[in-house]
Design a protein around this motif. Structure first.
Motif, PDB file in Angstrom:
ATOM      1  N   ALA A  35       0.813  -1.217   0.000  1.00  0.00           N
ATOM      2  CA  ALA A  35       0.000   0.000   0.000  1.00  0.00           C
ATOM      3  C   ALA A  35       0.844   1.265   0.000  1.00  0.00           C
ATOM      4  N   ARG A  54      -0.708  -4.776   2.810  1.00  0.00           N
ATOM      5  CA  ARG A  54      -2.145  -4.882   3.058  1.00  0.00           C
ATOM      6  C   ARG A  54      -2.609  -6.260   2.588  1.00  0.00           C
ATOM      7  N   THR A  66      -2.850  -5.469   8.302  1.00  0.00           N
ATOM      8  CA  THR A  66      -1.827  -4.512   7.881  1.00  0.00           C
ATOM      9  C   THR A  66      -0.511  -4.847   8.574  1.00  0.00           C
ATOM     10  N   GLU A  79     -10.588   1.224   7.785  1.00  0.00           N
ATOM     11  CA  GLU A  79     -10.592   0.945   6.346  1.00  0.00           C
ATOM     12  C   GLU A  79     -11.414   1.967   5.570  1.00  0.00           C
ATOM     13  N   GLN A 125      -4.449   5.178   7.280  1.00  0.00           N
ATOM     14  CA  GLN A 125      -3.149   4.935   6.674  1.00  0.00           C
ATOM     15  C   GLN A 125      -2.166   6.036   7.037  1.00  0.00           C
TER      16      GLN A 125
END
Length: 298
Positions: A209, A222, A245, A267, A276
């Motif tokens: 990712a 991911r 993750t 998410e 993230q």
């Protein structure tokens, strides 16, 4: 080499069948192991020093010069032990944590994602993940609100000290696995609601990712695991779909693998948990904690 790979294969197969001890047992083990940490660290340093001394004695020398004999240089022993300060602390996380369990080790194989490695072996891509000289691990648990309530993990972290060249090479091995296992279907036997085993298929997907966001090298993996489905009829069986993750960060000769619990990662934009952006910031904090303990402190 084939015997070594067979051992790794068997290790990962057995890991899937491990029964995890209760938190109280884990805490007791951690206390016992902490008392051995000082002894292990001292033994490690002595071994390194002994190795350096042998190297000096066995180095060939040139013709003796009666006027100016030159002593063979002695290099400083490489750092081995990993200090506790190299690990993330509860204050580094954007969520509250409870107890902190830890352990140390010697000669541990770097663990990235055992299921990803299983996919690689099935597809004849056997990643050569390095064996560390020393390692330190921790699990941060959620705070419990009542006595007897089982504690669940918020985050797990491993830190490994390996040869510098092997650290650079590690990320190439991760890429080999990702290229081979972007999509993979796992055939297994999954217990149904009545606890009867059902032959199932489960789709898995891995992707990087993000890359090179912290330290000398880094990657954010991911992993999407779909809900298993019966091979006959296609009905859903077992646990619901999940997303995992994994953060892998290298600073010098230190590599850390950070795995947040799936339910602590957001998410969707409106989900609670670490986004993230939060994960990349956490990786930056992990890299800063590795810096003072690396072979070339930064």
């Amino acid at each position: 080499m084939s015997e070594e790979l067979t051992f790794v294969d068997r290790l990962h197969r057995d890991l899937r069948e491990v029964r995890w001890p209760e938190p109280a047992e884990l805490r007791a083990r951690a206390r016992r192991r902490s008392r051995r940490t000082a002894v292990l660290s001292t033994a490690t340093v002595l071994v390194v020093l002994a190795g350096a001394a042998v190297a000096v004695r066995e180095r060939p020398t040139g013709p003796a010069t009666p006027t100016a004999p030159v002593a063979a240089p002695v290099s400083a022993p490489a750092r081995a032990e990993i200090p506790l300060d190299a690990l993330l602390t509860p204050a580094d996380l954007p969520t509250k944590t409870g107890e902190r369990l830890g352990d140390t080790g010697l000669g541990e194989v770097i663990k990235i994602d055992p299921l990803l490695e299983s996919c690689g072996r099935e597809r004849d891509v056997r990643a050569q993940l390095s064996v560390s000289r020393a390692s330190r691990s921790q699990t941060l648990l959620r705070p419990t609100t009542r006595a007897g309530q089982p504690a669940t993990p918020v985050l797990s972290q491993d830190v490994y000290r390996i040869e510098l060249a092997r650290g650079r090479w590690l990320f190439g091995e991760i890429d080999r696995l990702l290229n081979a296992c972007a999509d993979w279907t796992l055939n297994a036997s999954t217990p149904a609601a009545d606890q009867q085993p059902v032959a199932t298929e489960q789709e898995h997907h891995w992707e990087p990712a993000a890359r090179d966001f912290a330290g000398d090298q880094s990657v954010l993996l991911r992993h999407v695991a779909k809900q298993p489905r019966a091979r006959t009829g296609g009905r859903p069986v077992g646990a619901a779909a999940s997303i995992e993750t994994t953060l892998v960060v290298r600073v010098g000769d230190l590599v850390t693998v950070v795995v947040p619990a799936p339910d602590t990662v957001a998410e969707e934009v409106d989900d609670t948990g670490m986004s993230q952006v939060d994960l990349l910031a956490l990786a930056g904090r992990a890299a800063k904690r590795l810096c003072p303990a690396a072979d070339a402190p930064c």
